[in-house]
Design an enzyme around this catalytic site. Structure first.
Site, PDB file in Angstrom:
ATOM      1  N   ALA A  43      17.275   0.177  -8.467  1.00 46.61           N
ATOM      2  CA  ALA A  43      17.900   1.408  -7.978  1.00 46.61           C
ATOM      3  C   ALA A  43      17.620   2.479  -9.023  1.00 46.61           C
ATOM      4  O   ALA A  43      17.670   2.190 -10.232  1.00 46.61           O
ATOM      5  CB  ALA A  43      19.409   1.221  -7.791  1.00 46.61           C
ATOM      6  N   PRO A  51      -0.866   7.059   0.710  1.00 44.17           N
ATOM      7  CA  PRO A  51      -0.792   8.458   1.140  1.00 44.17           C
ATOM      8  C   PRO A  51       0.587   8.757   1.752  1.00 44.17           C
ATOM      9  O   PRO A  51       1.340   7.813   2.059  1.00 44.17           O
ATOM     10  CB  PRO A  51      -1.878   8.548   2.203  1.00 44.17           C
ATOM     11  CG  PRO A  51      -1.954   7.171   2.766  1.00 44.17           C
ATOM     12  CD  PRO A  51      -1.640   6.229   1.635  1.00 44.17           C
ATOM     13  N   LYS A  76      18.123  -6.177  -2.519  1.00 50.34           N
ATOM     14  CA  LYS A  76      18.528  -4.886  -3.088  1.00 50.34           C
ATOM     15  C   LYS A  76      19.883  -5.138  -3.726  1.00 50.34           C
ATOM     16  O   LYS A  76      20.926  -4.935  -3.081  1.00 50.34           O
ATOM     17  CB  LYS A  76      18.615  -3.832  -1.983  1.00 50.34           C
ATOM     18  CG  LYS A  76      19.148  -2.461  -2.431  1.00 50.34           C
ATOM     19  CD  LYS A  76      18.125  -1.601  -3.120  1.00 50.34           C
ATOM     20  CE  LYS A  76      18.700  -0.229  -3.454  1.00 50.34           C
ATOM     21  NZ  LYS A  76      17.740   0.694  -4.062  1.00 50.34           N
ATOM     22  N   GLU A 119      14.176   8.038  -5.535  1.00 51.37           N
ATOM     23  CA  GLU A 119      13.479   8.786  -4.472  1.00 51.37           C
ATOM     24  C   GLU A 119      11.969   8.917  -4.690  1.00 51.37           C
ATOM     25  O   GLU A 119      11.360   9.905  -4.252  1.00 51.37           O
ATOM     26  CB  GLU A 119      14.105  10.193  -4.318  1.00 51.37           C
ATOM     27  CG  GLU A 119      15.570  10.180  -3.876  1.00 51.37           C
ATOM     28  CD  GLU A 119      15.776   9.630  -2.456  1.00 51.37           C
ATOM     29  OE1 GLU A 119      16.452   8.605  -2.291  1.00 51.37           O
ATOM     30  OE2 GLU A 119      15.204  10.227  -1.522  1.00 51.37           O
TER      31      GLU A 119
HETATM   32  N1  LIG Z   1       4.135   7.478   0.972  1.00 50.45           N
HETATM   33  C1  LIG Z   1       5.173   7.997   1.669  1.00 50.45           C
HETATM   34  N2  LIG Z   1       4.954   8.630   2.846  1.00 50.45           N
HETATM   35  C2  LIG Z   1       5.962   9.177   3.557  1.00 50.45           C
HETATM   36  N3  LIG Z   1       7.258   9.142   3.169  1.00 50.45           N
HETATM   37  C3  LIG Z   1       7.523   8.518   1.983  1.00 50.45           C
HETATM   38  C4  LIG Z   1       6.512   7.920   1.194  1.00 50.45           C
HETATM   39  N4  LIG Z   1       7.116   7.389   0.086  1.00 50.45           N
HETATM   40  C5  LIG Z   1       8.421   7.641   0.198  1.00 50.45           C
HETATM   41  N5  LIG Z   1       8.683   8.320   1.337  1.00 50.45           N
HETATM   42  C6  LIG Z   1       9.991   8.827   1.798  1.00 50.45           C
HETATM   43  O1  LIG Z   1      10.592   9.487   0.696  1.00 50.45           O
HETATM   44  C7  LIG Z   1      12.001   9.165   0.640  1.00 50.45           C
HETATM   45  C8  LIG Z   1      12.280   8.432  -0.678  1.00 50.45           C
HETATM   46  O2  LIG Z   1      11.578   7.197  -0.641  1.00 50.45           O
HETATM   47  P1  LIG Z   1      12.353   5.845  -0.977  1.00 50.45           P
HETATM   48  O3  LIG Z   1      13.669   5.793  -0.269  1.00 50.45           O
HETATM   49  O4  LIG Z   1      11.415   4.716  -0.742  1.00 50.45           O
HETATM   50  O5  LIG Z   1      12.590   6.072  -2.528  1.00 50.45           O
HETATM   51  P2  LIG Z   1      13.314   5.088  -3.538  1.00 50.45           P
HETATM   52  O6  LIG Z   1      12.605   5.165  -4.820  1.00 50.45           O
HETATM   53  O7  LIG Z   1      13.447   3.745  -2.902  1.00 50.45           O
HETATM   54  O8  LIG Z   1      14.771   5.764  -3.680  1.00 50.45           O
HETATM   55  P3  LIG Z   1      16.104   5.085  -4.276  1.00 50.45           P
HETATM   56  O9  LIG Z   1      16.061   5.295  -5.747  1.00 50.45           O
HETATM   57  O10 LIG Z   1      17.217   5.838  -3.601  1.00 50.45           O
HETATM   58  O11 LIG Z   1      16.093   3.631  -3.891  1.00 50.45           O
HETATM   59  C9  LIG Z   1      12.290   8.305   1.860  1.00 50.45           C
HETATM   60  O12 LIG Z   1      12.687   9.148   2.943  1.00 50.45           O
HETATM   61  C10 LIG Z   1      10.938   7.700   2.180  1.00 50.45           C
HETATM   62  O13 LIG Z   1      10.797   7.346   3.549  1.00 50.45           O
HETATM   63  C1  LIG Z   2      21.889   7.393  -4.853  1.00 44.44           C
HETATM   64  C2  LIG Z   2      20.412   7.256  -5.197  1.00 44.44           C
HETATM   65  N1  LIG Z   2      19.632   7.369  -3.959  1.00 44.44           N
HETATM   66  C3  LIG Z   2      20.112   5.931  -5.856  1.00 44.44           C
HETATM   67  N2  LIG Z   2      20.430   4.859  -4.922  1.00 44.44           N
HETATM   68  C4  LIG Z   2      20.856   5.719  -7.157  1.00 44.44           C
HETATM   69  C5  LIG Z   2      20.224   6.508  -8.270  1.00 44.44           C
HETATM   70  C6  LIG Z   2      20.877   6.227  -9.594  1.00 44.44           C
HETATM   71  C7  LIG Z   2      20.290   7.075 -10.716  1.00 44.44           C
HETATM   72  C8  LIG Z   2      20.989   6.860 -12.037  1.00 44.44           C
HETATM   73  C9  LIG Z   2      20.328   7.709 -13.117  1.00 44.44           C
HETATM   74  O1  LIG Z   2      20.682   8.906 -13.250  1.00 44.44           O
HETATM   75  O2  LIG Z   2      19.361   7.234 -13.765  1.00 44.44           O
HETATM   76 MG   LIG Z   3      15.062   2.665  -2.428  1.00 42.82          MG
END
Ligand SMILES: Nc1ncnc2c1ncn2[C@@H]1O[C@H](COP(=O)(O)OP(=O)(O)OP(=O)(O)O)[C@@H](O)[C@H]1O
Ligand SMILES: C[C@H](N)[C@H](N)CCCCCC(=O)O
Ligand SMILES: [Mg+2]
Length: 247
Positions: free
Chosen positions: A134, A226, A48, A23
Site C-alpha cells: 500500500a 501503456p 492485499k 496511485e
Molecule cells: N497503465 C495504466 N493505464 C490506465 N490506467 C491506469 C494505468 N495504471 C494505473 N491506472 C489507473 O490509475 C489509478 C491508480 O492506479 P492503481 O490503483 O493501480 O495504483 P496503486 O499504486 O495500486 O494505488 P494504491 O497505492 O492506492 O494501491 C487507477 O484508477 C488505475 O486504474
Molecule cells: C489511500 C491510498 N490510496 C493508499 N491506499 C494508502 C496510501 C498510504 C500512503 C502513506 C504515505 O504517506 O507514505
Molecule cells: Mg493499489
C-alpha cells in the site's frame, strides 16, 4: 531454510508488488500480471494485506484494489482472505488505525496477522501469489505492543519475498525509483524486476527517462505498460520467463 524456501515448496513463486508512490499502478500492474499468468496456464492468487479507502457494505468494508485482485485471481478466494486488514478512510493506514484505537473502536495492526493471512494463501498452492503493498515501500503500520515502529516492508523482509517495483512514469519518478530500489536492497531483498507504467503518455522525454532507469536500476525491466483501458488489454506486455514463471 528461509521462510520463502519453505513457502516455495507450496507456491511456484510469491512476489511483493511495491511502487514509487501511491496511485502509480500497483493494482493495475498486478492485475495485468495475474492475467498474463492465467493465460500461461498458471494458477494465481493475490493478497492485499492492508487497505485504506473502503466502501462500507452489508458484508463489511470493501476496498477497490482488493476486489480487483480477488477478481483477477483464478483461484477462488474469499474477500477477507485477500484483504484481512481494511480501513474505511482513504488515508495512511497507520493513521486510520490510530484514530480507531483512540476511539476504542479498533486495535493496533499486528504483523503476525499479515503473516497469518499470507500463510493461508500460500496453503492454496497457487503457482503465483502476488502480494500488493500500500502506498510505497516504507509503509508505516504503527507501533507494536512493545512500542516499536512497524512497516509493511518488515513483512516482505521476514518472508524473503522478491519484489516487483512499479514505477509510475512521471517527472520525479527517477528519484523515487532509485530511493525505493536502494531501500529494498538495503533491506536484503531482491528486486525481481521493475515495470515502467506509462501513466502520463505525454511525459516529456518519456523514453529517455525509461532508458535512464534501465541504466540506473540493476533489476530487469519486466514490462512497459501503456495507458490502457484495462489491465487485461496489456497482459501481453509481460515476458513471464523473466520472472522464472515459464521456461
Ligand atoms: N497503465 C495504466 N493505464 C490506465 N490506467 C491506469 C494505468 N495504471 C494505473 N491506472 C489507473 O490509475 C489509478 C491508480 O492506479 P492503481 O490503483 O493501480 O495504483 P496503486 O499504486 O495500486 O494505488 P494504491 O497505492 O492506492 O494501491 C487507477 O484508477 C488505475 O486504474
Ligand atoms: C489511500 C491510498 N490510496 C493508499 N491506499 C494508502 C496510501 C498510504 C500512503 C502513506 C504515505 O504517506 O507514505
Ligand atoms: Mg493499489
Amino acid at each position: 531454510m528461509s521462510l520463502l524456501d519453505t513457502h516455495q515448496s507450496q507456491v511456484k513463486q510469491a512476489f511483493f508488488v511495491t511502487g514509487t508512490d501511491t496511485e502509480v499502478g500497483k493494482t493495475f500492474v498486478s492485475c495485468a500480471l495475474l492475467a498474463a499468468c492465467a493465460d500461461a496456464g498458471l494458477s494465481t492468487a493475490a493478497y492485499k494485506p492492508v487497505s485504506a479507502g473502503c466502501d462500507l457494505t452489508p458484508n463489511g468494508l470493501r476496498n477497490e484494489d482488493a476486489l480487483l485482485l480477488q477478481q483477477a485471481s483464478n483461484i477462488a478466494l474469499a474477500y477477507n482472505e485477500v484483504n484481512p486488514i481494511a480501513f474505511e478512510e482513504p488515508i495512511a493506514p497507520h493513521l486510520a488505525c490510530a484514530k480507531l484505537v483512540a476511539m476504542d473502536k479498533g486495535k493496533p495492526i499486528e504483523l503476525s496477522a499479515i503473516h497469518k493471512g499470507f500463510n493461508a494463501l500460500v496453503a492454496k498452492q497457487a503457482d503465483v501469489l502476488l502480494v500488493e503493498g500500500a502506498g510505497g515501500w516504507r509503509l508505516p503500520l504503527g507501533q507494536n505492543n512493545n512500542g516499536q515502529e512497524q512497516f509493511l516492508s518488515d513483512f516482505a523482509i521476514a518472508e524473503n519475498l522478491p519484489v516487483i517495483l512499479v514505477v509510475g512514469m512521471r517527472l520525479g519518478c527517477v528519484n523515487h525509483a532509485l530511493l525505493t530500489a536502494q531501500a529494498i536492497a538495503r533491506d536484503g531483498l531482491k528486486i525481481a524486476g521493475w515495470v515502467a507504467n506509462m501513466l502520463e503518455p505525454d511525459m516529456p522525454f518519456l523514453e529517455e527517462n525509461i532508458q535512464s532507469l534501465q541504466q540506473l536500476l540493476t533489476a530487469p525491466l519486466l514490462a512497459r505498460l501503456p495507458k490502457a483501458h484495462s489491465p487485461e488489454s496489456v497482459k501481453a506486455s509481460f515476458k513471464l520467463h523473466q520472472l522464472g514463471l515459464t521456461m
